[in-house]
Design an enzyme around this catalytic site. Structure first.
Site, short mmCIF file in Angstrom:
data_model
loop_
_atom_site.label_atom_id
_atom_site.label_comp_id
_atom_site.label_asym_id
_atom_site.label_seq_id
_atom_site.Cartn_x
_atom_site.Cartn_y
_atom_site.Cartn_z
N ASN A 1 0.86 -1.18 0.00
CA ASN A 1 0.00 0.00 0.00
C ASN A 1 0.90 1.24 0.00
OD1 ASN A 1 -1.80 2.05 0.54
ND2 ASN A 1 -2.36 1.32 2.59
N TRP A 2 0.99 1.86 -1.16
CA TRP A 2 1.89 3.03 -1.27
C TRP A 2 1.31 4.27 -0.61
CZ3 TRP A 2 5.08 3.99 -6.35
CH2 TRP A 2 6.00 2.94 -6.51
N LYS A 3 0.03 4.23 -0.26
CA LYS A 3 -0.64 5.41 0.29
C LYS A 3 -0.41 6.62 -0.63
CE LYS A 3 -0.27 3.26 4.77
NZ LYS A 3 -0.20 3.36 6.22
N HIS B 1 -9.58 1.16 4.91
CA HIS B 1 -8.31 1.38 5.63
C HIS B 1 -8.56 2.38 6.76
CE1 HIS B 1 -4.24 2.61 6.56
NE2 HIS B 1 -3.83 1.51 5.96
N GLU C 1 -6.96 4.81 7.73
CA GLU C 1 -6.74 6.21 7.34
C GLU C 1 -7.94 6.77 6.59
OE1 GLU C 1 -2.91 5.49 5.54
OE2 GLU C 1 -2.11 5.05 7.53
N GLU D 1 -5.40 -4.80 10.74
CA GLU D 1 -4.38 -3.78 10.92
C GLU D 1 -4.64 -3.01 12.21
OE1 GLU D 1 -2.40 -2.69 6.96
OE2 GLU D 1 -4.10 -1.37 7.21
N GLY E 1 2.60 2.29 10.75
CA GLY E 1 3.60 3.33 10.59
C GLY E 1 4.35 3.69 11.86
N SER F 1 3.39 -2.12 10.38
CA SER F 1 4.83 -2.19 10.63
C SER F 1 5.46 -3.52 10.25
CB SER F 1 5.14 -1.82 12.09
OG SER F 1 4.79 -0.47 12.35
N GLY G 1 2.76 -1.15 4.28
CA GLY G 1 2.75 0.27 3.93
C GLY G 1 4.16 0.76 3.65
N GLY G 2 4.77 1.38 4.64
CA GLY G 2 6.08 2.02 4.47
C GLY G 2 7.13 1.15 3.80
P1 PGA Z 1 2.82 0.32 7.64
O1 PGA Z 1 1.33 0.52 7.06
O2 PGA Z 1 3.34 -0.97 7.04
O3 PGA Z 1 3.57 1.53 7.19
O4 PGA Z 1 2.70 0.22 9.12
C1 PGA Z 1 0.47 -0.56 6.89
C2 PGA Z 1 -0.84 -0.08 6.30
O5 PGA Z 1 -1.32 0.99 6.70
O6 PGA Z 1 -1.41 -0.75 5.42
#
Ligand code: PGA
Length: 243
Positions: A8-10, A91, A93, A158, A164, A203, A224-225
């Site tokens: 997930n590049w966000k 998600h 977010e 999640e 993050g 994470s 994500g990251g």
């Molecule tokens: P993260 O994000 O790996 O940066 O913790 C995961 C996500 O939000 O899908």
């Protein structure tokens, strides 16, 4: 079971990143199922890069409707047409930044299914909810109200406090929550619930991926990251089961 590693590049990445990233993936195509979910405008460039590679493409959201007066939104039908097969929905977010309720997530899941997209539906508790001992109840409620009766697709657990932050739940906590999710899915979907893959997200890094992916009922990871750098993402994918 072939595990699924979704990146997930966000709201990260530019057009200039697609070529090098796509080339790195193609140079060592992981044996597990890999899904890249970049921002909407990068989907066509990724689609062109990844055609025929077996690496799948996903969006990070879709609207509930097929078309219409919804400024700034993108329909599931267009996402499908542009070459994606998956869409991340609900998600945390999106739930926080855009006030998406379980009912909205459910309507988006329905729209995704109508477009023949595979939804990746995210659930997870805050740290306050976990500290209060409510984590499983919160997630169960999200599943009940975010997944329509005709649901097919993936679920991603999640924990919001792990996204993050570099913090992850203990292995025992992941096992307990994934077990609780499986229990809920089998009671909610008696025919299919036992087979719905449950990804872990929050994470996930090359250093912890092997341990997390080896846990029972972990069907893959939503990253994500660590998905932004192809080398890190490929290192995570290399930890996943491929049969
Ligand atoms: P993260 O994000 O790996 O940066 O913790 C995961 C996500 O939000 O899908």
């Amino acid at each position: 079971m072939r595990q699924i590693i979704a990146g997930n590049w966000k709201m990260n990445g530019t057009l200039a990143d697609v070529g090098p990233y796509g080339s790195a993936l193609k140079a060592s195509i992981p044996a597990c199922l890999v899904v890249i979910c970049p921002p909407f405008p990068l989907l066509p460039a990724f689609a062109a890069q990844l055609t025929g590679t077996g690496i799948a493409l996903g969006a990070q959201d879709c609207h509930t409707g097929r078309a219409g007066a919804h400024t700034g939104d993108v329909s599931s039908l267009l996402i499908k047409e542009i070459g994606a097969q998956y869409v991340i929905l609900g998600h945390s977010e999106r739930r926080t930044d855009h006030f998406e309720s379980n009912a909205i997530v459910r309507a988006k899941v329905e729209a995704a299914l109508q477009a023949a997209l595979v939804p990746i539906v995210c659930v997870g508790e805050t740290d306050t909810e976990r500290d209060a001992g409510e984590a499983e109840d919160v997630v169960r409620t999200q599943l009940i109200h975010s997944l329509p009766p005709e649901f097919t697709g993936l679920v991603a657990y999640e924990p919001i406090w792990a996204i993050g932050t570099g913090r992850t739940p203990t292995e025992a906590d992941i096992i307990a929550m994934h077990g609780a999710i499986r229990h809920q899915l089998t009671s909610q979907f008696p025919q299919t619930g036992a087979k719905i893959p449950i990804l872990y997200g929050g994470s996930v890094k090359p250093a912890n991926a092997a341990a997390i992916l080896a846990l029972p009922e972990v069907g893959g990871a939503l990253v994500g990251g660590a998905s932004l750098k192809a080398t890190e993402f490929l290192a995570i994918a290399a930890c996943a089961a491929s049969v």
